[in-house]
Design an enzyme around this catalytic site. Sequence first.
Site, PDB file in Angstrom:
ATOM      1  N   CYS B  86       0.818  -1.203   0.000  1.00  0.00           N
ATOM      2  CA  CYS B  86       0.000   0.000   0.000  1.00  0.00           C
ATOM      3  C   CYS B  86       0.863   1.270   0.000  1.00  0.00           C
ATOM      4  CB  CYS B  86      -0.981  -0.045   1.171  1.00  0.00           C
ATOM      5  SG  CYS B  86      -2.281   1.178   1.037  1.00  0.00           S
ATOM      6  N   HIS B 203      -3.528  -5.433   1.298  1.00  0.00           N
ATOM      7  CA  HIS B 203      -2.777  -5.659   2.533  1.00  0.00           C
ATOM      8  C   HIS B 203      -2.741  -7.134   2.922  1.00  0.00           C
ATOM      9  CE1 HIS B 203      -2.255  -1.483   4.086  1.00  0.00           C
ATOM     10  NE2 HIS B 203      -3.295  -1.243   3.313  1.00  0.00           N
ATOM     11  N   GLU B 205      -0.868  -8.539   5.024  1.00  0.00           N
ATOM     12  CA  GLU B 205      -0.629  -8.694   6.473  1.00  0.00           C
ATOM     13  C   GLU B 205      -1.931  -8.595   7.271  1.00  0.00           C
ATOM     14  OE1 GLU B 205      -0.499  -5.976   4.899  1.00  0.00           O
ATOM     15  OE2 GLU B 205      -0.735  -4.229   6.192  1.00  0.00           O
TER      16      GLU B 205
END
Lengths: 79, 259
Positions: B86, B203, B205
């Site tokens: 990002c 994302h 994560e």
Amino acid sequence: MKARVYVTLKPSVFDPQGKTITDALQSIGYAGVEDVRQGKYFELELATTTPEATRSMAADIADKLLANPVIESYRVEVV
Amino acid sequence: MRFGIVVFPGSNCDHDAYHAAKHVLGQEAELLWHKDRDLKGSDCIILPGGFAHGDYLRTGAIARFSPIMQSVKEFAAAGGPVLGICNGFQVLLEAGFLPGAMLRNRSVRFQCEHVFVRVEQTDTPFTLACTRGQVLKIPIAHGEGNYFAAPGVIEQLERERRVIFRYVNASAEAVESANPNGSIAAIGGICNEERNVVALMPHPERACELALGSSDGLVIFESVIQAIRSGRCAATLRHAQGRPEPSRGASPPAAALVQ
């Protein structure tokens, strides 16, 4: 001396914000607005003494930080 | 292996990445302050999501001048795997690691939602555990994710198979309605010429535990763990960082595997 730097999106790059502003203006009655392009404006206060040095330093700053050459172009005015 | 996660003023997914690396995947993880130059022996560098320097001027425009970026540049030049997520993607674009730029989303809104991306290529350290065409459900959270590059650059990226992730629908089709931000060619992630620097807007994560709605992001981190363990990146790295020979933990000696 002072310099003004105008940063604008290149003509080939779509400007979603400009498009939104165009639509907004048309919706509040400005039917004659055909297009809006949004840009950025910077006023630089530089410790230079000649117009040439001012222009050159402002251009250098624009190249290095103020504009992203992939999507933007800029214009410098010495005041 | 050890993940190094860069912290810029305004990063806000640094701890998400740290949590995924350390607590979900059980790896070592270090937070790396942007004013430092020490990568603390990291095997993989993550530039996390957030709003580095408030996103003032342009996203990533100021972060690229942070001292740590010079170390990240050397790390990447030595073959080290670097992942931009990002805002990290935006920083890598501004810093010239990757071509192109991000424009405001087509919707002119900050979009926070789950999207589907298709893994287009598996010969990068971050996708080698994926299968080609695999669809991952991963959230996006950005206002400027509308990938732009000149037509010649897009052609080159396609020709060199450097589009790594593409926005698709749940059936893996790259239809216009599945493109959340207006990116050219529905590009969600790309890599550099050497393929060791990969960046994506979604994302991963935040998609490492089912409790968060998806664990599809895990495979990105598992890929790089596998890449490091198999010695794909480690030998050049040790050389670059002047690190002593023995590797940590259960990892096999990298040099042996490389030859």
